[in-house]
Design a protein around this motif. Structure first.
Motif, PDB file in Angstrom:
ATOM      1  N   GLU A 199      42.197  30.857  40.759  1.00 50.95           N
ATOM      2  CA  GLU A 199      43.481  31.085  40.218  1.00 50.95           C
ATOM      3  C   GLU A 199      44.626  31.080  41.319  1.00 50.95           C
ATOM      4  O   GLU A 199      45.742  30.379  41.059  1.00 50.95           O
ATOM      5  N   ILE A 200      44.520  31.469  42.400  1.00 48.42           N
ATOM      6  CA  ILE A 200      45.296  31.479  43.523  1.00 48.42           C
ATOM      7  C   ILE A 200      44.898  30.308  44.644  1.00 48.42           C
ATOM      8  O   ILE A 200      45.918  30.260  45.503  1.00 48.42           O
ATOM      9  N   ALA A 227      46.340  36.873  30.234  1.00 48.10           N
ATOM     10  CA  ALA A 227      47.998  36.486  29.837  1.00 48.10           C
ATOM     11  C   ALA A 227      48.035  35.194  30.275  1.00 48.10           C
ATOM     12  O   ALA A 227      47.344  34.502  30.995  1.00 48.10           O
ATOM     13  N   THR A 228      49.063  34.548  29.499  1.00 45.91           N
ATOM     14  CA  THR A 228      49.736  33.203  29.755  1.00 45.91           C
ATOM     15  C   THR A 228      51.158  33.147  29.265  1.00 45.91           C
ATOM     16  O   THR A 228      51.525  34.105  28.896  1.00 45.91           O
ATOM     17  N   PHE A 229      51.298  31.699  29.446  1.00 44.26           N
ATOM     18  CA  PHE A 229      52.879  31.577  28.870  1.00 44.26           C
ATOM     19  C   PHE A 229      52.679  31.499  27.394  1.00 44.26           C
ATOM     20  O   PHE A 229      51.620  30.879  26.964  1.00 44.26           O
ATOM     21  N   LEU A 237      38.796  34.274  41.285  1.00 43.81           N
ATOM     22  CA  LEU A 237      40.010  34.447  41.944  1.00 43.81           C
ATOM     23  C   LEU A 237      40.597  33.279  42.776  1.00 43.81           C
ATOM     24  O   LEU A 237      41.857  32.721  42.660  1.00 43.81           O
ATOM     25  N   GLY A 244      44.379  27.568  32.526  1.00 45.15           N
ATOM     26  CA  GLY A 244      45.294  27.844  33.365  1.00 45.15           C
ATOM     27  C   GLY A 244      46.084  29.341  32.963  1.00 45.15           C
ATOM     28  O   GLY A 244      47.001  29.488  33.427  1.00 45.15           O
ATOM     29  N   ALA A 245      45.135  30.206  32.411  1.00 42.54           N
ATOM     30  CA  ALA A 245      45.720  31.603  32.156  1.00 42.54           C
ATOM     31  C   ALA A 245      45.120  32.400  33.365  1.00 42.54           C
ATOM     32  O   ALA A 245      44.547  32.109  34.395  1.00 42.54           O
ATOM     33  N   THR A 246      45.437  33.606  33.368  1.00 41.68           N
ATOM     34  CA  THR A 246      45.093  34.497  34.369  1.00 41.68           C
ATOM     35  C   THR A 246      43.630  35.228  34.256  1.00 41.68           C
ATOM     36  O   THR A 246      43.255  35.475  33.033  1.00 41.68           O
ATOM     37  N   ILE A 247      42.958  35.304  35.324  1.00 41.37           N
ATOM     38  CA  ILE A 247      41.557  36.008  35.282  1.00 41.37           C
ATOM     39  C   ILE A 247      42.011  37.697  34.834  1.00 41.37           C
ATOM     40  O   ILE A 247      41.125  38.333  33.926  1.00 41.37           O
ATOM     41  N   THR A 248      42.990  38.075  34.889  1.00 47.36           N
ATOM     42  CA  THR A 248      43.187  39.392  34.353  1.00 47.36           C
ATOM     43  C   THR A 248      44.787  39.770  34.324  1.00 47.36           C
ATOM     44  O   THR A 248      45.463  39.694  35.364  1.00 47.36           O
ATOM     45  N   HIS A 249      45.134  40.197  33.299  1.00 49.81           N
ATOM     46  CA  HIS A 249      46.705  40.687  33.011  1.00 49.81           C
ATOM     47  C   HIS A 249      46.761  42.183  33.481  1.00 49.81           C
ATOM     48  O   HIS A 249      47.900  42.555  34.296  1.00 49.81           O
TER      49      HIS A 249
END
Lengths: 526, 526
Positions: free
Chosen positions: B497-498, B405-407, B494, B477-482
């Motif tokens: 990402e964080i 997921a992303t913006f 991870l 810049g997206a998440t590794i998992t929605h």
């Protein structure tokens, strides 16, 4: 783009002295009848404790922040002492500045903040982030135990709108922006945040995030914690940069750990928030309900039908009857009952659609429409209550607010118990008003305003009432605070709310991010 | 009230063997053309590694849980080995049961769970909470390093609907309830949770919470993490009992720390969730868009207008064209373009109102209405894809899914980059399909389905593709998992990402709640 607004609030009153409200004559008469009038002016002069601060630390701060942004004068220190709760004001009025910080430091960037934290760790100095100075639960009062001094970290220079993304409808804001400043910058792009707590005119973006603020339009725009898509924070352990998507499943949501952390885990240096198009139209309606319970049921029905107005609030019978600020707003006040305000913002089509649907539901449930006047009156005065409090304190009336939230099925009990606790503590002469100002599908908040004749020791008088009300909230299974944060005032009840294991988790996070314990020591964490 | 459903899934396939789907002949022909057909049956017999487990621990477990709920037989262990990702299935098909737990324990209550955790700490045993067994990112594969054995903590006996509050519209559910069981219990009260991930038929309430699940109707009902109002969890450090109101400002939201904790912080023993009235009507519409971009813009417009259907999904050109399961659903498929499904649930009035408004927006934006058939077809097959995957694996086709997921402003880039990464890794012959299945005001998720001819080592083949896709997500810049969680498969990404400080916080919480490191060791936390 930077808008610097250095207007500072009065040291022992709310806001701008030019906006101070003289007590209306009618109110004055009412108060004299209820409590008697005792003029209680603030102490004119008062001395600050001498600042104690290691001189090497001061030199280092001056070297990288700049002399003009490292302030040690009395006035600067006094203006960053405590927040604006009634106990804070009573102490200030009595000339008690014992909680004054030693130094006010004004960083210009995330990197500046990080360097201040590093220096604070090296010299064992407390760091108290300072935004609008509107805290009402003691969040600006750091404990000095074992530390060499207290820095008030004033974020007044961090006021940039860093990014606007009109596709994603997000904006990245710096923490020092006050409510009106953030709205002005966003308005240049046709956008709004829609976050209007009563402290809006002075409170800051960083403060909204750090305290999980909720605004008068949060039914429509969402609580501040729901608006935050991403954030950065400086911590003694390094930088946090969180938020890759509106939502994800990449482990626990660490954004929600920084939101509400009240400066104890880190200093929030930017937030990326959801924004909306500036509303083209706004419309406010007044409604009268035969009872608080009937009005609350109507609110619940709306929330559970997915028909939530942008603004919705309901005063109980006492608040409706007294309605100190504007007795005209309920129409013919002899009719009694409870006043509800509903507000709608958006495009004309969206406002019409929603307003018609809400009107149908409220009419069906027995609400009496009062037209647009009560809403207009409320909008006019929505940020003014803190000025009125000053005027009441001037004549010897103790006034304070407190708030909680619970699930709908528990609302009646919490309302009755907290009211009884306040009346029990302050005596039958006390006035206890309440309104519901935030609703959810599963529950709502209760916001109480209390007025009583000041006793000889009004601080002790209030502490007894506050303790009784807080016990009542927790005993009834409600939260100790819906939107005022924990600070130091609510800390004694936090463990009863989140349990010993919850407290242990907060301590573990604190120890990890701030092992030296320099961040807002004594605040939030029991 | 307890509904016990002990149906267990096939060990090396999805779901109930009786529901298995033979590959449609048309699809078979298509596949033969694209990849060739290679029948690849699973290994018929295979041997489990011998269970290693301290015998005193086993005796203690049997003493307080009861002999019949402490299982060490091969079949019980095999059925709780790993989850249902394609790599999990490939390993099972190859007869690799090296990750089998040593003992399956079935507690009946929070107190049982707490006692198992205490025993696990005392004997240094790993505890892997097991709900539906539908994990797809390795969350059921505990590391054994330094531990004396592995317990699969099967929550199958904790299936009560503990409380229903029709005023607050909440229900308290135990973690072992599978999706259909929870819905059946709620339906007796006229209520629904509305949570329908593809794994719905087997996945459990505890798993939904522990992995931040998102369902096919989450646009309308909300992600599972948004439904959780309160929860209890057993941890080696004691009981957590969180959630006093829909929202509050009593410090960080610790519920959000347990949601997504994947069994690494504690075992969730109940959740209180927001529920809604069972919908009186449901209506699904199909729409065709000239391009994926045009359809995505329409979704964004709806989300940002506050006009979100209960269900909304949009297939890209490839997924629309192939639409393996039901090629009839797009109508005349020669027209190409992209298929969107919108669904509405609720009262007739609410459905009509919303459907009319959504139809107006989509028509204005250039969507072509396709009537109700495509939606009906989708509803019919919505939980069936995992069966189809088994049939494809049977004929030598590697099939797997991944999601992010992303913006909104970043969506095109993420889509292009992940697709390119997958095609680059698997070769031009690979088929990469995508749909948008979850939308927010500020962003959306992308769900990819990949098919390729199996290489000699399909596990290694997939790992290369998964790595490339994951790198592409994080680089963009997206998440590794929605909504699939971290498990062990996403753990390598991870920290990117964080950030290192985010990881440090997770480790600190883990050390506080599980100092002995017995809870799902190796899962989630880098």
């Amino acid at each position: 783009m930077t808008h610097v607004d250095n207007r500072e609030m009065h040291t022992s009153r709310w806001g701008d002295p030019a906006s101070a409200t003289a007590l209306p004559e009618a109110a004055r008469g009412l108060i004299e009848l209820a409590f008697g009038l005792t003029e209680t002016p603030a102490v004119e002069t008062s001395v600050l404790p001498e600042g104690r601060f290691p001189s090497e630390a001061l030199s280092e701060l001056r070297a990288f922040i700049g002399d003009e942004h490292v302030l040690t004068d009395d006035d600067s220190r006094r203006r960053r002492t405590r927040g604006k709760s009634t106990p804070d004001l009573l102490k200030a009025r009595a000339g008690d500045w014992s909680d004054a910080p030693d130094v006010v430091v004004r960083p210009a960037s995330h990197d500046d903040v990080q360097r201040v934290l590093d220096l604070a760790v090296a010299h064992r100095l407390a760091v108290v982030p300072f935004g609008g100075g509107t805290a009402v639960t003691g969040g600006l009062v750091a404990r000095r135990d074992g530390l060499a001094g207290v820095i008030s970290l004033d974020l007044v220079r961090m006021k940039a709108l860093r990014d606007v993304d009109t596709v994603s409808m997000t904006a990245t804001l710096e923490p020092g922006l006050r409510g009106p400043e953030a709205e002005a910058l966003l308005a240049e792009h046709g956008l709004t945040l829609g976050h209007y707590p009563q402290s809006f005119e002075y409170a800051s973006i960083g403060g909204f995030a750090a305290t999980r603020s909720s605004g008068q339009s949060s039914a429509g725009y969402g609580r501040f914690d729901a608006l935050v898509m991403a954030l950065t924070a400086a911590t003694p352990s390094g930088r946090l940069d969180l938020g890759t998507a509106p939502a994800n499943a990449a482990g626990p949501d660490l954004r929600q750990l920084l939101l509400g952390s009240e400066g104890a885990f880190g200093v929030i240096t930017s937030v990326t928030v959801r924004v909306r198009a500036l509303p083209e139209v706004t419309a406010y309606d007044g409604w009268r309900w035969p009872s608080f319970e009937a009005g609350a049921t109507a609110m619940r029905t709306l929330a559970q039908s997915g028909l939530v107005p942008t603004v919705i609030r309901l005063s109980d019978e006492s608040e409706t009857a007294l309605n100190l600020a504007r007795p005209e707003s309920i129409g013919d006040s002899n009719d009694g009952g409870c006043l509800m305000i509903t507000g709608f913002e958006g495009t004309p089509a969206a406002v019409d659609l929603r307003r018609v649907a809400v009107t149908a539901v409220l009419t069906n449930l027995g609400g009496t429409p009062l037209g647009e006047e009560p809403g207009a009156a409320w909008v006019h005065g929505r940020f003014h209550a803190p000025y009125l409090r000053d005027s009441l304190l001037d004549v010897g009336v103790l006034v304070e607010t407190l708030e909680t939230a619970t699930f709908w099925s528990n609302l009646d009990r919490v309302y009755a118990d907290v009211k009884a606790a306040l009346t029990g503590a302050l005596g039958d002469g006390a006035i206890v008003l309440c309104h519901i100002s935030h609703i959810y599908e599963t529950g709502a908040s209760l916001y109480f305003t209390v007025a009583a004749k000041q006793a000889d020791d009004p601080l002790a008088q209030w502490q007894v009432a506050k303790t009784a009300a807080s016990d009542a909230m927790i005993d009834a299974g409600a939260t100790i605070t819906h939107h005022h944060a924990v600070g130091i005032d609510h800390k004694p009840w936090l463990e009863r709310e989140i349990g010993p294991v919850g407290v242990q988790v907060l301590r573990a996070v604190k120890a990890s991010l701030d092992p030296a314990g320099v961040l807002n020591p004594g605040v939030l964490i029991p």
